[in-house]
Design a protein around this motif. Structure first.
Motif: not given
Lengths: 140, 209
Positions: B177, B187, B189-191
């Motif tokens: 994405a 990597k 993982d952005l919340f």
């Protein structure tokens, strides 16, 4: 026929559990979900995916687990209340997935593939439960 | 209690399912690999900040993706604030559902040939909502580029291979994405969008200079 429907509901509920566990772990670990597009990520990061602060797949996991348990119990007992339990859960499930699909399409404006799979799954289960119910009523 | 054959069948199916879940958990609990700096920052990548900095942030992005645009001011502010301590690289990941993402990437590379990659990058994001081929073609006037040279590179798709390489690298690294950020090889993982600044600031604090 009735027992093969019950068997089918059991298997579909297990599939529902697998999907719910996969999506739920992504919600909890905040990791990305493998999806056919980027819809799952948009949905996962949306506030609407946490009704009452609970991640949406947790509802699925509980619902499908209860369906699994109740369909299993129906192989042991013929208590009619088990069927009503399954019917109740599947009615709630269908309403829940319909509400969430509506939110995805019109509010979040993204569709998560796994949620769609789960929604279709829940509709099939509901259809099968109704069929079993009709058969039992007819028998009565 | 004696179980019927149906009950036994159900138990067998449930056991198989639990087994599948167990294998899934085992596979998914493996830590994500940390990528090498040279993999994420290959020669020829456009960067901002200090190339020697220990902290490196790499974005795989699509010029037509709204989320990428919404992150842009934050990334810009991070680079400005940490000029000496951070290097930021933009890598292409144009998605198929965005028809102008690839032309925009080709245009940015064509401008990059004239040392104006970042000006073009900002210009495209500023005009994202009304992005069109005309906007890309009118860049030379807006940014003071050699028009002929720019148009030749753009129309000949001179940097298509570089963009394809970025995209295939992205896929290899698990980008699914946009935007996807890698911070010091990991990597992210952005919340929420503020998670990016938090992660970068924290990494800089742990890796001064």
């Amino acid at each position: 026929m009735k027992s093969s429907y019950n068997r089918l509901i059991f298997i579909l509920s297990l599939i529902g559990i697998l999907v719910a566990i996969y999506v739920l772990q992504s919600f909890i670990r905040q990791s990305s979900i493998v999806c056919v597009n980027n819809g799952c990520e948009i949905v996962r990061k949306s506030l609407y995916s946490y009704p009452l602060g609970i991640p949406v797949p947790a509802f699925g996991l509980i619902g499908y687990s209860l369906l699994t348990l109740f369909t299993f119990l129906r192989t042991i007992s013929s208590d009619r209340r088990l069927l009503y339990g399954i019917l109740g859960i599947s009615v709630f499930g269908v309403l829940f997935v319909s509400w969430f699909t509506f939110m995805e399409l019109f509010i979040i404006k993204a569709v998560c593939t796994w949620c769609a799979v789960s929604a279709i799954n829940m509709f099939i289960i509901f259809f099968l439960v109704v069929k079993i119910h009709q058969m039992e009523v007819r028998k009565k | 209690m004696k179980l019927s054959s149906e009950s036994k069948l159900f138990i067998a199916i449930a056991v198989i399912t639990v087994f599948i879940i167990g294998i899934g958990i085992m596979l998914m609990s493996r830590p994500a690999p940390v990528l090498e700096r040279s993999q994420l920052l290959p020669a020829g990548s456009y960067t901002q900040g200090n190339k020697e900095a220990k902290t490196y942030l790499v974005e795989f992005s699509d010029f037509q993706c709204p989320a990428c645009r919404s992150f842009q001011p934050q990334v810009k502010a991070l680079v400005e604030k940490n000029k000496d301590k951070l290097v930021f690289a933009y890598r292409h990941f144009p998605l198929a559902q965005h028809p102008l993402a690839l032309p925009a990437a080709l245009a940015a590379e064509a401008a990059g040939e004239q040392e104006k990659f970042w000006e073009m990058h900002d210009y495209i994001f500023e005009n994202q909502e009304s992005l069109s081929e005309e906007i890309l073609l009118s860049a030379p006037e807006k940014l003071g580029l050699d028009k002929e040279k720019y148009l030749k590179a753009f129309k000949d798709k001179k940097y298509q291979d570089k963009i394809d390489k970025d995209t295939s690298d992205g896929r290899k690294f698990g980008v699914d994405a946009t935007p996807t950020f890698f911070l010091n090889g990991k990597k992210l993982d952005l919340f929420t969008s503020s998670d990016l600044s938090k992660s970068v600031e924290e990494t800089i604090k742990n890796n001064p200079k």
